[in-house]
Design an enzyme around this catalytic site. Structure first.
Site, PDB file in Angstrom:
ATOM      1  N   ARG A   1       2.491  -9.719  -0.921  1.00 26.94           N
ATOM      2  CA  ARG A   1       2.621  -8.616  -1.883  1.00 26.94           C
ATOM      3  C   ARG A   1       3.550  -7.503  -1.403  1.00 26.94           C
ATOM      4  O   ARG A   1       3.966  -6.663  -2.191  1.00 26.94           O
ATOM      5  CB  ARG A   1       1.233  -8.045  -2.217  1.00 26.94           C
ATOM      6  CG  ARG A   1       0.513  -7.466  -1.030  1.00 26.94           C
ATOM      7  CD  ARG A   1      -0.953  -7.202  -1.335  1.00 26.94           C
ATOM      8  NE  ARG A   1      -1.193  -5.849  -1.778  1.00 26.94           N
ATOM      9  CZ  ARG A   1      -2.410  -5.333  -1.940  1.00 26.94           C
ATOM     10  NH1 ARG A   1      -3.481  -6.074  -1.721  1.00 26.94           N
ATOM     11  NH2 ARG A   1      -2.564  -4.103  -2.336  1.00 26.94           N
TER      12      ARG A   1
ATOM     13  N   CYS B   1      -9.468  -3.711 -11.034  1.00 29.86           N
ATOM     14  CA  CYS B   1      -8.957  -2.506 -10.351  1.00 29.86           C
ATOM     15  C   CYS B   1      -7.627  -2.756  -9.643  1.00 29.86           C
ATOM     16  O   CYS B   1      -7.176  -1.924  -8.866  1.00 29.86           O
ATOM     17  CB  CYS B   1      -9.988  -1.957  -9.374  1.00 29.86           C
ATOM     18  SG  CYS B   1     -10.360  -3.085  -8.032  1.00 29.86           S
TER      19      CYS B   1
ATOM     20  N   ASN C   1      -4.213  -7.378  -7.078  1.00 28.01           N
ATOM     21  CA  ASN C   1      -3.141  -7.237  -6.076  1.00 28.01           C
ATOM     22  C   ASN C   1      -3.213  -8.372  -5.058  1.00 28.01           C
ATOM     23  O   ASN C   1      -2.206  -9.014  -4.745  1.00 28.01           O
ATOM     24  CB  ASN C   1      -3.248  -5.902  -5.345  1.00 28.01           C
ATOM     25  CG  ASN C   1      -3.216  -4.729  -6.294  1.00 28.01           C
ATOM     26  OD1 ASN C   1      -2.754  -4.875  -7.418  1.00 28.01           O
ATOM     27  ND2 ASN C   1      -3.704  -3.593  -5.865  1.00 28.01           N
ATOM     28  N   ASP C   2      -4.416  -8.580  -4.551  1.00 33.37           N
ATOM     29  CA  ASP C   2      -4.576  -9.673  -3.600  1.00 33.37           C
ATOM     30  C   ASP C   2      -4.705 -11.018  -4.302  1.00 33.37           C
ATOM     31  O   ASP C   2      -4.249 -12.038  -3.790  1.00 33.37           O
ATOM     32  CB  ASP C   2      -5.794  -9.424  -2.700  1.00 33.37           C
ATOM     33  CG  ASP C   2      -5.441  -8.493  -1.559  1.00 33.37           C
ATOM     34  OD1 ASP C   2      -4.391  -8.719  -0.923  1.00 33.37           O
ATOM     35  OD2 ASP C   2      -6.180  -7.530  -1.313  1.00 33.37           O
TER      36      ASP C   2
ATOM     37  N   GLU D   1     -10.919 -11.211  -5.408  1.00 30.29           N
ATOM     38  CA  GLU D   1      -9.492 -11.064  -5.096  1.00 30.29           C
ATOM     39  C   GLU D   1      -8.961 -12.219  -4.269  1.00 30.29           C
ATOM     40  O   GLU D   1      -7.839 -12.187  -3.791  1.00 30.29           O
ATOM     41  CB  GLU D   1      -9.232  -9.723  -4.403  1.00 30.29           C
ATOM     42  CG  GLU D   1     -10.083  -9.447  -3.191  1.00 30.29           C
ATOM     43  CD  GLU D   1      -9.816  -8.070  -2.582  1.00 30.29           C
ATOM     44  OE1 GLU D   1      -8.804  -7.437  -2.903  1.00 30.29           O
ATOM     45  OE2 GLU D   1     -10.637  -7.631  -1.758  1.00 30.29           O
TER      46      GLU D   1
ATOM     47  N   ARG E   1     -10.956   3.524  -1.914  1.00 29.58           N
ATOM     48  CA  ARG E   1     -10.502   2.740  -0.755  1.00 29.58           C
ATOM     49  C   ARG E   1     -10.889   3.481   0.530  1.00 29.58           C
ATOM     50  O   ARG E   1     -10.077   4.196   1.113  1.00 29.58           O
ATOM     51  CB  ARG E   1      -8.984   2.534  -0.815  1.00 29.58           C
ATOM     52  CG  ARG E   1      -8.510   1.648  -1.958  1.00 29.58           C
ATOM     53  CD  ARG E   1      -6.991   1.457  -1.891  1.00 29.58           C
ATOM     54  NE  ARG E   1      -6.523   0.367  -2.703  1.00 29.58           N
ATOM     55  CZ  ARG E   1      -5.942   0.505  -3.901  1.00 29.58           C
ATOM     56  NH1 ARG E   1      -5.773   1.699  -4.424  1.00 29.58           N
ATOM     57  NH2 ARG E   1      -5.532  -0.564  -4.559  1.00 29.58           N
TER      58      ARG E   1
ATOM     59  N   ARG F   1     -15.876   1.123  -2.208  1.00 31.31           N
ATOM     60  CA  ARG F   1     -15.607  -0.177  -1.589  1.00 31.31           C
ATOM     61  C   ARG F   1     -15.791  -0.034  -0.086  1.00 31.31           C
ATOM     62  O   ARG F   1     -15.269   0.905   0.519  1.00 31.31           O
ATOM     63  CB  ARG F   1     -14.181  -0.627  -1.906  1.00 31.31           C
ATOM     64  CG  ARG F   1     -13.872  -1.966  -1.262  1.00 31.31           C
ATOM     65  CD  ARG F   1     -12.531  -2.478  -1.680  1.00 31.31           C
ATOM     66  NE  ARG F   1     -11.439  -1.747  -1.055  1.00 31.31           N
ATOM     67  CZ  ARG F   1     -10.157  -1.989  -1.307  1.00 31.31           C
ATOM     68  NH1 ARG F   1      -9.825  -2.911  -2.190  1.00 31.31           N
ATOM     69  NH2 ARG F   1      -9.207  -1.313  -0.702  1.00 31.31           N
TER      70      ARG F   1
ATOM     71  N   HIS G   1       0.812  -1.217   0.000  1.00 33.31           N
ATOM     72  CA  HIS G   1       0.000   0.000   0.000  1.00 33.31           C
ATOM     73  C   HIS G   1       0.845   1.266   0.000  1.00 33.31           C
ATOM     74  O   HIS G   1       0.432   2.293  -0.528  1.00 33.31           O
ATOM     75  CB  HIS G   1      -1.030  -0.044   1.128  1.00 33.31           C
ATOM     76  CG  HIS G   1      -2.121  -0.996   0.792  1.00 33.31           C
ATOM     77  ND1 HIS G   1      -2.149  -2.290   1.265  1.00 33.31           N
ATOM     78  CD2 HIS G   1      -3.166  -0.882  -0.052  1.00 33.31           C
ATOM     79  CE1 HIS G   1      -3.184  -2.901   0.736  1.00 33.31           C
ATOM     80  NE2 HIS G   1      -3.822  -2.079  -0.049  1.00 33.31           N
TER      81      HIS G   1
HETATM   82  C1  PEP Z   1      -6.556  -5.550  -5.034  1.00 34.51           C
HETATM   83  O1  PEP Z   1      -6.369  -6.358  -4.132  1.00 34.51           O
HETATM   84  O2  PEP Z   1      -6.259  -5.764  -6.231  1.00 34.51           O
HETATM   85  C2  PEP Z   1      -7.153  -4.234  -4.751  1.00 34.51           C
HETATM   86  C3  PEP Z   1      -7.438  -3.393  -5.720  1.00 34.51           C
HETATM   87  O3  PEP Z   1      -7.350  -3.902  -3.457  1.00 34.51           O
HETATM   88  P1  PEP Z   1      -6.195  -3.372  -2.469  1.00 34.51           P
HETATM   89  O4  PEP Z   1      -4.983  -3.068  -3.295  1.00 34.51           O
HETATM   90  O5  PEP Z   1      -6.742  -2.170  -1.790  1.00 34.51           O
HETATM   91  O6  PEP Z   1      -6.009  -4.545  -1.559  1.00 34.51           O
HETATM   92 MG    MG Z   2      -7.318  -6.099  -2.217  1.00 38.94          MG
END
Ligand code: PEP
Ligand code: MG
Length: 585
Positions: free
Chosen positions: A467, A504, A456-457, A433, A298, A334, A191
């Site tokens: 990650r 996303c 991402n997740d 995710e 977010r 979200r 993040h």
């Molecule tokens: C993801 O996991 O791809 C996502 C967009 O959410 P975050 O990056 O906030 O976990």
């Molecule tokens: Mg995520």
């Protein structure tokens, strides 16, 4: 001059002096300095000691007037320590003998001093140890600029050098003065990296020991495209990078000219490009980049920097402000994705052993219903002001989705009873995710209005790769055939059930993946705002036929290396100037 290589996470170049934040636990790394710089180290030490003495004296006076002389006596001991000639001579001598920084010499000598007190049999002496550490910390703060708590308002331009930042610290960085960000730890989708990209500041993470190698006010060049840091560059390097900065400025200005044009393929198919945001004030700059709405808000960032959770009214006002800033463009809100690396102050006090697999996100909300309902109330009330969608994160089984929907319905009924206006038909969707959700996407598609694929997740959980861990960053790849197979499944299920689907994750803002995502059937993607012009440029250079061909070819590969090499080749062919623009430095 020294060059360090890390993980490039936010593009661009910065040339500026460093600001090294206090390192963890005040462990000051050993750093030698050229002999010629030793007078500077002595001066830094004397100045820091002087400032610390003044502060303690002030404190002593105020404690004495508020609580009496006895309590204030402790500061007398602190002051005596800072004037103890033998002690201070030892620190200065260590700077000279070992040619080390003032902070390192101070911390070593003070710790030895504390040990001698600790070894005493007399209890009174042993009780003084905490005071010695207290004094050490105070002088260290003067030397290494403990700005952790004060990142919002820096007094000079700086490249922040630190072990790591929490997402909330990154989010509250002083946008005017921070030119770059360097951390010891982290990965591309951590993040900290996401927020650095959102702020448009060049960043390199996973540098391992950058806090030991750089000292405060060292001149740095951050090359956020290649993941390089040059410490105390020579004049030629400075000239070279100043020229690069100018080229980047021209390149960005050219791309921004695309703002008014649609993201339309050469055969006339329009792809919707939306932005991911953490705060409402990112909306105006996102629109300037050409965002056609917000695909991911977010909301948890509202909770990260406050000691107590924001109440319904302040959440409502934040959402309303975001809707108003969008002037009718759509926004997907979200629901809270707290936990894992995004702890509230309250959660941070009871850390979990395995937070990414723990009580995060929708799980946390379902266990904290009062908080969740307050949050949903605020979102629904805001829905009266413009087109929004509600999206639940980290859904991993059907029960979770149904529970979340049930609670949303309860909140709606309650609002109806109280005659509070809101949009009864607000679309409700989920992030895909977690691999279980992707594998069950057919079933989920019958229960939601839309999917948003959170790569991402999804990458993290599919490949069992943290990650934000730099040691396994080479294993973290959205190009892995297993990840791509899941994405393909989700898109197929969505299309079959006429459910809207988008992506996303950070992958959506990386030029290499555009053709593939479109070829797999996506027509909406949401990304970090700064990536929109480049992604649009690629889309305008390709046809759907090209993209489908690319997706078919990719499906035949069995390694991420093959996939990524092929995607890079294809992207370079269709949009060389964007590709080379990225690699401009
Ligand atoms: C993801 O996991 O791809 C996502 C967009 O959410 P975050 O990056 O906030 O976990
Ligand atoms: Mg995520």
């Amino acid at each position: 001059m020294e060059i360090k290589k890390g993980i490039a996470v936010s593009p661009g170049v910065a040339i500026c002096p460093a600001m090294v934040l206090d390192v963890e636990d005040h462990k000051i790394p050993r750093r030698t300095v050229p002999r010629a710089d030793l007078p500077l180290q002595h001066a830094r030490l004397d100045e820091a000691l002087g400032r610390a003495r003044q502060e303690i004296d002030k404190l002593r006076k105020s404690v004495e007037s508020d609580h009496g002389r006895e309590l204030a006596a402790i500061f007398g001991f602190h002051l005596a320590m800072l004037s103890d000639k033998a002690l201070l001579d030892t620190i200065h001598k260590m700077i000279d003998d070992e040619a080390v920084t003032a902070e390192y010499a101070l911390s070593i000598v003070m710790r030895k001093y504390a040990q001698t007190f600790m070894a005493q049999t007399n209890e009174v002496f042993r009780e003084r140890v905490a005071d010695i550490y207290d004094v050490e910390k105070r002088v260290l703060h003067e030397l290494v600029e403990d700005v952790q708590a004060d990142l919002k308002t820096l007094d000079r331009e700086a490249i922040i050098v630190t072990h790591d930042l929490t997402p909330s610290q990154t989010a509250s960085l002083d946008k005017v003065h921070i030119r770059g960000l360097l951390t010891n730890v982290g990965g591309r989708t951590s993040h900290t990296a996401i927020v650095a990209r959102a702020m448009g500041i060049p960043a390199v993470v996973g540098l391992e020991d950058i806090t030991s190698v750089v000292s405060n006010t060292d001149q740095l060049i951050v090359d956020g495209n290649r993941g390089l840091v040059i410490i105390n560059p020579d004049p030629d390097q400075l000239d070279e990078y100043r020229a690069t900065l100018e080229r980047i400025r021209v390149h960005r200005a050219e791309l921004i000219d695309l703002r008014e044009l649609p993201a339309e393929t050469s055969d006339g198919v329009v792809v919707k490009l939306q932005a991911n945001i953490e705060f409402a004030d990112e909306i105006a700059p996102a629109l300037e980049q050409g965002a056609e709405g917000i695909g991911l808000y977010r909301t948890e960032y509202l909770f990260l920097s406050t000691e107590t959770d924001p109440d319904e009214q302040s959440q409502y006002e934040a959402f309303k402000a975001a809707i108003e800033a969008l002037g009718g463009k759509p926004m997907t809100i979200r629901t809270l994705d707290l936990g894992a690396d995004k702890y509230t102050q309250r959660q941070a006090r009871v850390p979990e052993a395995n937070p990414f697999l723990g009580c995060r996100s929708i799980r946390f909300c379902l266990q904290n219903l009062t908080m969740f309902k307050t949050h949903l109330n605020a979102i629904l009330r805001a829905s009266a002001h413009g087109p929004i969608r509600v999206m639940f994160p980290l859904i991993s089984n059907m029960l979770e989705l149904r529970q979340a929907r049930m609670i949303l319905n309860d909140v709606m009924e309650d609002l109806e009873e109280r005659k509070v206006p809101f949009d009864r038909n607000v679309p409700v969707g989920m992030m895909v995710e977690v691999p279980s959700a992707a594998l069950m996407s057919k079933a989920f598609a019958t229960e939601v209005d839309f999917f948003s694929i959170g790569t991402n997740d999804l990458v993290q959980y599919t490949l069992a790769v943290d990650r934000s861990n730099e040691h396994v960053a080479n294993l973290y790849s959205p190009a892995h055939p297993a990840v791509l197979a899941l994405i393909k499944d989700v898109i197929r299920s969505a299309k079959r059930h006429d459910v809207d689907v988008s992506c996303c994750g950070e992958m959506a803002g990386e030029i290499e993946y555009v053709m593939l995502l479109i070829g797999m059937g996506l027509r909406t993607i949401s990304m970090t705002p700064a990536a929109i012009p480049e992604i649009k440029r690629v889309i305008r250079a390709v046809s759907i036929k090209d993209c489908e061909r690319v997706a078919r070819r990719v499906a035949s590969y069995d390694s991420e290396r093959q996939v990524i090499n092929y995607l890079r080749e294809e992207t370079r062919k269709v949009a060389p100037e964007v590709f080379d623009g990225r690699a401009i430095v």
